[in-house]
Design a protein around this motif. Structure first.
Motif, PDB file in Angstrom:
ATOM      1  N   HIS A 151      -0.079  -9.319 -18.971  1.00 44.01           N
ATOM      2  CA  HIS A 151      -0.076  -7.970 -18.390  1.00 44.01           C
ATOM      3  C   HIS A 151      -0.543  -8.035 -16.939  1.00 44.01           C
ATOM      4  N   THR A 152      -1.625  -8.762 -16.695  1.00 42.71           N
ATOM      5  CA  THR A 152      -2.156  -8.885 -15.343  1.00 42.71           C
ATOM      6  C   THR A 152      -1.141  -9.556 -14.430  1.00 42.71           C
ATOM      7  N   ARG A 153      -0.527 -10.621 -14.908  1.00 44.62           N
ATOM      8  CA  ARG A 153       0.456 -11.350 -14.112  1.00 44.62           C
ATOM      9  C   ARG A 153       1.644 -10.461 -13.759  1.00 44.62           C
ATOM     10  N   SER A 154       2.166  -9.721 -14.736  1.00 43.56           N
ATOM     11  CA  SER A 154       3.319  -8.858 -14.464  1.00 43.56           C
ATOM     12  C   SER A 154       2.930  -7.704 -13.547  1.00 43.56           C
ATOM     13  N   LEU A 155       1.712  -7.178 -13.703  1.00 45.18           N
ATOM     14  CA  LEU A 155       1.248  -6.103 -12.826  1.00 45.18           C
ATOM     15  C   LEU A 155       1.130  -6.594 -11.387  1.00 45.18           C
ATOM     16  N   VAL A 156       0.555  -7.769 -11.191  1.00 37.18           N
ATOM     17  CA  VAL A 156       0.412  -8.320  -9.840  1.00 37.18           C
ATOM     18  C   VAL A 156       1.788  -8.594  -9.235  1.00 37.18           C
ATOM     19  N   ASN A 157       2.706  -9.140 -10.010  1.00 42.96           N
ATOM     20  CA  ASN A 157       4.061  -9.398  -9.500  1.00 42.96           C
ATOM     21  C   ASN A 157       4.771  -8.105  -9.117  1.00 42.96           C
ATOM     22  N   ARG A 158       4.618  -7.075  -9.949  1.00 41.44           N
ATOM     23  CA  ARG A 158       5.249  -5.790  -9.657  1.00 41.44           C
ATOM     24  C   ARG A 158       4.652  -5.166  -8.404  1.00 41.44           C
ATOM     25  N   LEU A 159       3.324  -5.230  -8.269  1.00 42.62           N
ATOM     26  CA  LEU A 159       2.676  -4.672  -7.081  1.00 42.62           C
ATOM     27  C   LEU A 159       3.073  -5.429  -5.817  1.00 42.62           C
ATOM     28  N   ALA A 160       3.207  -6.749  -5.902  1.00 41.11           N
ATOM     29  CA  ALA A 160       3.627  -7.541  -4.741  1.00 41.11           C
ATOM     30  C   ALA A 160       5.055  -7.162  -4.347  1.00 41.11           C
ATOM     31  N   SER A 161       5.907  -6.965  -5.336  1.00 41.70           N
ATOM     32  CA  SER A 161       7.286  -6.572  -5.061  1.00 41.70           C
ATOM     33  C   SER A 161       7.339  -5.189  -4.405  1.00 41.70           C
ATOM     34  N   GLU A 162       6.577  -4.240  -4.955  1.00 40.07           N
ATOM     35  CA  GLU A 162       6.545  -2.894  -4.370  1.00 40.07           C
ATOM     36  C   GLU A 162       5.945  -2.918  -2.965  1.00 40.07           C
ATOM     37  N   ASN A 163       4.965  -3.785  -2.745  1.00 35.67           N
ATOM     38  CA  ASN A 163       4.356  -3.919  -1.430  1.00 35.67           C
ATOM     39  C   ASN A 163       5.380  -4.443  -0.419  1.00 35.67           C
ATOM     40  N   GLN A 164       6.156  -5.436  -0.813  1.00 36.40           N
ATOM     41  CA  GLN A 164       7.188  -5.967   0.079  1.00 36.40           C
ATOM     42  C   GLN A 164       8.234  -4.910   0.391  1.00 36.40           C
ATOM     43  N   TYR A 165       8.618  -4.130  -0.604  1.00 40.31           N
ATOM     44  CA  TYR A 165       9.593  -3.061  -0.414  1.00 40.31           C
ATOM     45  C   TYR A 165       9.054  -2.024   0.567  1.00 40.31           C
ATOM     46  N   SER A 166       7.795  -1.611   0.387  1.00 44.14           N
ATOM     47  CA  SER A 166       7.179  -0.627   1.283  1.00 44.14           C
ATOM     48  C   SER A 166       7.045  -1.171   2.699  1.00 44.14           C
ATOM     49  N   LEU A 167       6.690  -2.442   2.822  1.00 37.61           N
ATOM     50  CA  LEU A 167       6.588  -3.060   4.143  1.00 37.61           C
ATOM     51  C   LEU A 167       7.951  -3.065   4.832  1.00 37.61           C
ATOM     52  N   GLY A 168       8.992  -3.381   4.106  1.00 35.13           N
ATOM     53  CA  GLY A 168      10.345  -3.370   4.675  1.00 35.13           C
ATOM     54  C   GLY A 168      10.737  -1.973   5.141  1.00 35.13           C
ATOM     55  N   GLN A 169      10.416  -0.964   4.346  1.00 36.59           N
ATOM     56  CA  GLN A 169      10.711   0.413   4.763  1.00 36.59           C
ATOM     57  C   GLN A 169       9.936   0.777   6.016  1.00 36.59           C
ATOM     58  N   HIS A 170       8.664   0.427   6.056  1.00 41.07           N
ATOM     59  CA  HIS A 170       7.825   0.739   7.211  1.00 41.07           C
ATOM     60  C   HIS A 170       8.369   0.071   8.474  1.00 41.07           C
ATOM     61  N   GLU A 171       8.720  -1.209   8.368  1.00 38.02           N
ATOM     62  CA  GLU A 171       9.242  -1.929   9.535  1.00 38.02           C
ATOM     63  C   GLU A 171      10.587  -1.364   9.978  1.00 38.02           C
ATOM     64  N   SER A 172      11.425  -0.956   9.044  1.00 30.87           N
ATOM     65  CA  SER A 172      12.720  -0.361   9.387  1.00 30.87           C
ATOM     66  C   SER A 172      12.540   0.960  10.130  1.00 30.87           C
ATOM     67  N   ILE A 173      11.657   1.795   9.631  1.00 38.37           N
ATOM     68  CA  ILE A 173      11.413   3.085  10.281  1.00 38.37           C
ATOM     69  C   ILE A 173      10.803   2.879  11.658  1.00 38.37           C
ATOM     70  N   SER A 176      11.197   0.258  13.618  1.00 42.84           N
ATOM     71  CA  SER A 176      12.251  -0.269  14.486  1.00 42.84           C
ATOM     72  C   SER A 176      13.195   0.848  14.921  1.00 42.84           C
ATOM     73  N   PHE A 177      13.569   1.717  13.972  1.00 39.85           N
ATOM     74  CA  PHE A 177      14.442   2.841  14.309  1.00 39.85           C
ATOM     75  C   PHE A 177      13.769   3.771  15.319  1.00 39.85           C
ATOM     76  N   ARG A 178      12.491   4.058  15.119  1.00 37.75           N
ATOM     77  CA  ARG A 178      11.754   4.930  16.037  1.00 37.75           C
ATOM     78  C   ARG A 178      11.716   4.318  17.440  1.00 37.75           C
ATOM     79  N   ASN A 179      11.476   3.020  17.536  1.00 35.04           N
ATOM     80  CA  ASN A 179      11.432   2.358  18.842  1.00 35.04           C
ATOM     81  C   ASN A 179      12.795   2.411  19.537  1.00 35.04           C
ATOM     82  N   LYS A 180      13.863   2.117  18.782  1.00 36.39           N
ATOM     83  CA  LYS A 180      15.208   2.150  19.372  1.00 36.39           C
ATOM     84  C   LYS A 180      15.589   3.576  19.778  1.00 36.39           C
ATOM     85  N   LEU A 181      15.237   4.556  18.973  1.00 38.78           N
ATOM     86  CA  LEU A 181      15.520   5.948  19.302  1.00 38.78           C
ATOM     87  C   LEU A 181      14.755   6.355  20.552  1.00 38.78           C
ATOM     88  N   GLY A 182      13.492   5.963  20.643  1.00 36.68           N
ATOM     89  CA  GLY A 182      12.686   6.271  21.828  1.00 36.68           C
ATOM     90  C   GLY A 182      13.270   5.650  23.079  1.00 36.68           C
TER      91      GLY A 182
END
Length: 170
Positions: free
Chosen positions: A118-140, A142-148
């Protein structure tokens, strides 16, 4: 003969180290002897010791029940009582333990599975969600910088209100 907490059968060793069930902390200081141990740590150690005593008592019960000798059959009832006493020792600590155990972990233990999965799957899921959120943050970002940059280029009068977005690199 009363079963001892660290009894060993001739065929195999006890699952916990000899003497672990009788381990007591006389002075509440850490291993270096310099800092006092927190109450939670003392309670955790005591619970661990009592849990090891239950494991040893259950092991002794299983060994006596599997032996099949008439002398060991008489000791099975004694072993059952010993297990009950060790479980009662843990129950006494009920008011001192303030840890929350997730229901998923209890369900895994009830199903006979290792809660580490359970702990292993929870940590893996959280790491995956963290990477997804980081990708969204970096995309937004980058878009804000290019728009500016594009707004500053096409509308120079807006440049003071655009702030750092117009000057940042993509």
């Amino acid at each position: 003969m009363a079963p001892s907490a660290a009894s060993v059968t001739p065929t195999s060793a006890s699952p916990s180290p000899p003497g672990a069930a009788g381990m007591q902390t006389d002075t509440p200081v850490d291993a270096k002897g310099s800092q006092p141990i927190r109450v939670e740590e003392i309670v955790r150690r005591d619970l661990e010791t009592r849990t090891l005593a239950v494991v040893d008592a259950l092991y002794d019960l299983a060994a006596r029940a599997a032996d099949g000798q008439p002398s060991s059959v008489l000791g099975v009832g004694e072993s059952v009582n010993h297990v009950i006493r060790r479980l009662a020792d843990i129950d006494v600590m009920r008011g001192h333990i303030h840890a929350q155990v997730p229901k998923d972990v209890l369900d895994l233990v009830d199903a006979g599975r290792n809660p580490d999965s359970h702990t292993r799957s929870l940590v893996n899921r959280l790491a995956s969600e963290n990477q997804y959120s980081l990708g969204q943050h970096e995309s937004i970002q980058s878009f804000r910088n290019k728009l500016g940059q594009a707004l500053a280029e096409h509308f120079p009068a807006l440049q003071p209100s655009l702030g750092e977005a117009s000057g940042a690199a993509p």
